[in-house]
Write a protein that holds these residues in place. Structure first.
Motif, short mmCIF file in Angstrom:
data_model
loop_
_atom_site.label_atom_id
_atom_site.label_comp_id
_atom_site.label_asym_id
_atom_site.label_seq_id
_atom_site.Cartn_x
_atom_site.Cartn_y
_atom_site.Cartn_z
N THR A 207 0.85 -1.20 0.00
CA THR A 207 0.00 0.00 0.00
C THR A 207 0.88 1.24 0.00
O THR A 207 0.66 2.19 -0.77
CB THR A 207 -0.94 0.01 1.22
N ASP A 208 1.91 1.24 0.84
CA ASP A 208 2.88 2.34 0.83
C ASP A 208 3.54 2.49 -0.54
O ASP A 208 3.68 3.60 -1.07
CB ASP A 208 3.98 2.09 1.87
N ASP A 209 3.95 1.35 -1.10
CA ASP A 209 4.62 1.38 -2.40
C ASP A 209 3.74 2.06 -3.44
O ASP A 209 4.22 2.86 -4.26
CB ASP A 209 4.94 -0.04 -2.88
N LYS A 212 3.49 5.84 -3.04
CA LYS A 212 4.71 6.50 -3.52
C LYS A 212 4.74 6.53 -5.05
O LYS A 212 5.10 7.55 -5.65
CB LYS A 212 5.93 5.77 -2.96
N LEU A 227 4.03 9.09 3.73
CA LEU A 227 3.91 7.94 2.84
C LEU A 227 4.36 6.64 3.50
O LEU A 227 4.04 5.56 3.01
CB LEU A 227 4.70 8.19 1.55
N GLU A 228 5.10 6.76 4.59
CA GLU A 228 5.51 5.57 5.33
C GLU A 228 4.40 5.07 6.27
O GLU A 228 4.54 4.02 6.90
CB GLU A 228 6.77 5.87 6.16
N TRP A 229 3.32 5.85 6.37
CA TRP A 229 2.23 5.52 7.30
C TRP A 229 0.95 5.11 6.57
O TRP A 229 -0.06 4.80 7.23
CB TRP A 229 1.94 6.71 8.21
N ALA A 230 0.95 5.12 5.26
CA ALA A 230 -0.30 4.85 4.53
C ALA A 230 -0.86 3.47 4.86
O ALA A 230 -2.04 3.32 5.20
CB ALA A 230 -0.06 4.99 3.03
N ARG A 257 8.05 -2.88 5.23
CA ARG A 257 8.97 -1.94 4.60
C ARG A 257 9.67 -1.06 5.63
O ARG A 257 10.71 -0.46 5.34
CB ARG A 257 8.22 -1.03 3.62
N HIS A 261 5.61 -0.94 10.56
CA HIS A 261 4.78 -2.06 10.11
C HIS A 261 4.75 -3.19 11.14
O HIS A 261 3.88 -4.05 11.07
CB HIS A 261 5.27 -2.57 8.76
#
Length: 355
Positions: A207-209, A212, A227-230, A257, A261
C-alpha cells in the motif's frame, strides 16, 4: 540481559494475541521463527521458488522424481506437484502449534494459482484440493471480485482462507463479509466451524509502495514521512471496523517496509507475517520498546496529508472501491504481475530439469 531473543520474540510472549508469522516456508527460516514464538507461516510461488533454489540439493532429487513418475505431465503440472510437496512437508513443522491451539494457530498458507484470479470456480476447486495437503493448511485466494466469491464458497466447504493481493479497507470488509456468509451456511447445516481460522491479509508495505508510485506519477508532493504511514493507517482503520463488527476473520499484515509495520500493530488481535530478513533486522538491532500501540492513531499531520490523495482515499475509505474495481487498483495489478512472474520463474526452473 534480556530473556527474549529480540523484539519479535518479546512481542510473541508479552502480547500473545499479536501473532508473529514467518513470511517463508524455508526450513532455516521456520526453525529460526519457531525458536522465537512464531505461530504461522506464509508461502506463494515467489517464496517457494526462493526456497527451492536455496535448498536445491534437497529439492532437486524430488523434482527429478516427479518428472520420472509423471512422464506425460506438462511443466506446469510438475511445478504444481512440487508446490504441493513443499506445502505438504513444511506444514508439518507447524503441526505442534496447530495442535496446541486446536487449529486456531499453526497453519501454513499456500496460494492458489495466481492465473485464476478471474475464475471463481477454478479457485474454489484448487482451494479444496490444497486444503487436503495437511491438517493445518490455509489457502490464499486473491481479493478480486471473483476471489471474494470463491472465499465464501471455500469457507462453506471447510477451507480456512487467507485473502491475499489485498491492500485496502474495502477489500478487507468484503473478505470478512464473504467469510461470514460461508460460515453461516456451514452452521445452518450443522457443519463444524470451531477450528477454522480465516485471515485477511493487508499488504501494508505494498500500500505504501503504491502511494509512492502514484504520487510520483502524478507529480504530487507529499510529506515523505506520511507515505511511510499509509499502510498502517489502512490496517488500523480496518482493525477498528473488524473489532466493532465482531468478524470471525482476523487481519494479517504483510510486506514489511519499515519499523512501523511491526511496532504500530503490537497489542492487536491480529497476525503479522514478516520475512526472514526483516525478522533478523528487528530482532538483531531494534531498540524500539515493545508496547501496545494498536489503538494509537496515525499522527494527525500525516493522515491529513494522505487524505488529500485520491489513491489513498480509495485505500482508506470503506466504500472507496466496489469489488469489481479491486483488480484495477494499482497495488493489485502490480502485485498480481509480480506473483505471475514468480510462478513463471519457478516453471523455468522445473523446465530446466525436463528438457
Amino acid at each position: 540481559m534480556s530473556d527474549y531473543k529480540g523484539v519479535l520474540h518479546e512481542t510473541a510472549v508479552r502480547f500473545p494475541d499479536t501473532d508473529i508469522w514467518m513470511d517463508s516456508c524455508g526450513e532455516e527460516e521456520l526453525d529460526y521463527g519457531l525458536e522465537r514464538g512464531i505461530v504461522g507461516a506464509t508461502s506463494n510461488p515467489i517464496i517457494v521458488g526462493a526456497v527451492v533454489k536455496e535448498e536445491l540439493p534437497y529439492w532437486e532429487p524430488r523434482i527429478r522424481r516427479l518428472i520420472a513418475e509423471n512422464p506425460s505431465a506438462t511443466e506446469d503440472e510438475i511445478t504444481w506437484l512440487l508446490l504441493y510437496e513443499v506445502g505438504r512437508e513444511r506444514s508439518k513443522k507447524l503441526l505442534p502449534v496447530f495442535e496446541k491451539f486446536k487449529g486456531r494457530k499453526g497453519r501454513l498458507s499456500i496460494q492458489v494459482n495466481a492465473k485464476y484470479y478471474r475464475s471463481r470456480d477454478k479457485m474454489v476447486e484448487q482451494a479444496v484440493m490444497l486444503n487436503t495437503l495437511g491438517r493445518n493448511m490455509q489457502v490464499k485466494l486473491p481479493a478480486s471480485a471473483a476471489g471474494i466469491e470463491a472465499m465464501e464458497e471455500a469457507t462453506y466447504r471447510g477451507v480456512s482462507i487467507n485473502a491475499t493481493v489485498s491492500f485496502t479497507v474495502a477489500q478487507a470488509v468484503a473478505v470478512a463479509e464473504a467469510v461470514e456468509r460461508g460460515l453461516a451456511r456451514r452452521k445452518a447445516e450443522g457443519l463444524p466451524c470451531d477450528e477454522m481460522a480465516p485471515v485477511c491479509t493487508i499488504m501494508i508495505g505494498r500500500t505504501d509502495d503504491w502511494m509512492k508510485a502514484a504520487t510520483a506519477a502524478e507529480g504530487i508532493t507529499v510529506i515523505p514521512e506520511a507515505l511511510e504511514w499509509a499502510g498502517v493507517a489502512v490496517i488500523k482503520k480496518a482493525y477498528a471496523i473488524y473489532k466493532e463488527r465482531g468478524y470471525t476473520t482476523r487481519l494479517l499484515s504483510a510486506a514489511n517496509r519499515n519499523v512501523y509495520h511491526w511496532s504500530e500493530l503490537v497489542g492487536g488481535d491480529l497476525c503479522q507475517t514478516i520475512n526472514y530478513k526483516w525478522q533478523q533486522r528487528l530482532n538483531g538491532g531494534c531498540d524500539m520498546p515493545v508496547e501496545d500501540r494498536i489503538g494509537e492513531p496515525v499522527p494527525a499531520e500525516y493522515l491529513a496529508a494522505l487524505e488529500k490523495l485520491g489513491e489513498f482515499r480509495k485505500s482508506y475509505d470503506e466504500d472507496g472501491m466496489k469489488p469489481e474495481e479491486f483488480v484495477r487498483y494499482g497495488g493489485f495489478h502490480d502485485t498480481i504481475k509480480t506473483f505471475l512472474a514468480g510462478y513463471d520463474d519457478l516453471v523455468c526452473l522445473v523446465r530446466g530439469y525436463m528438457i
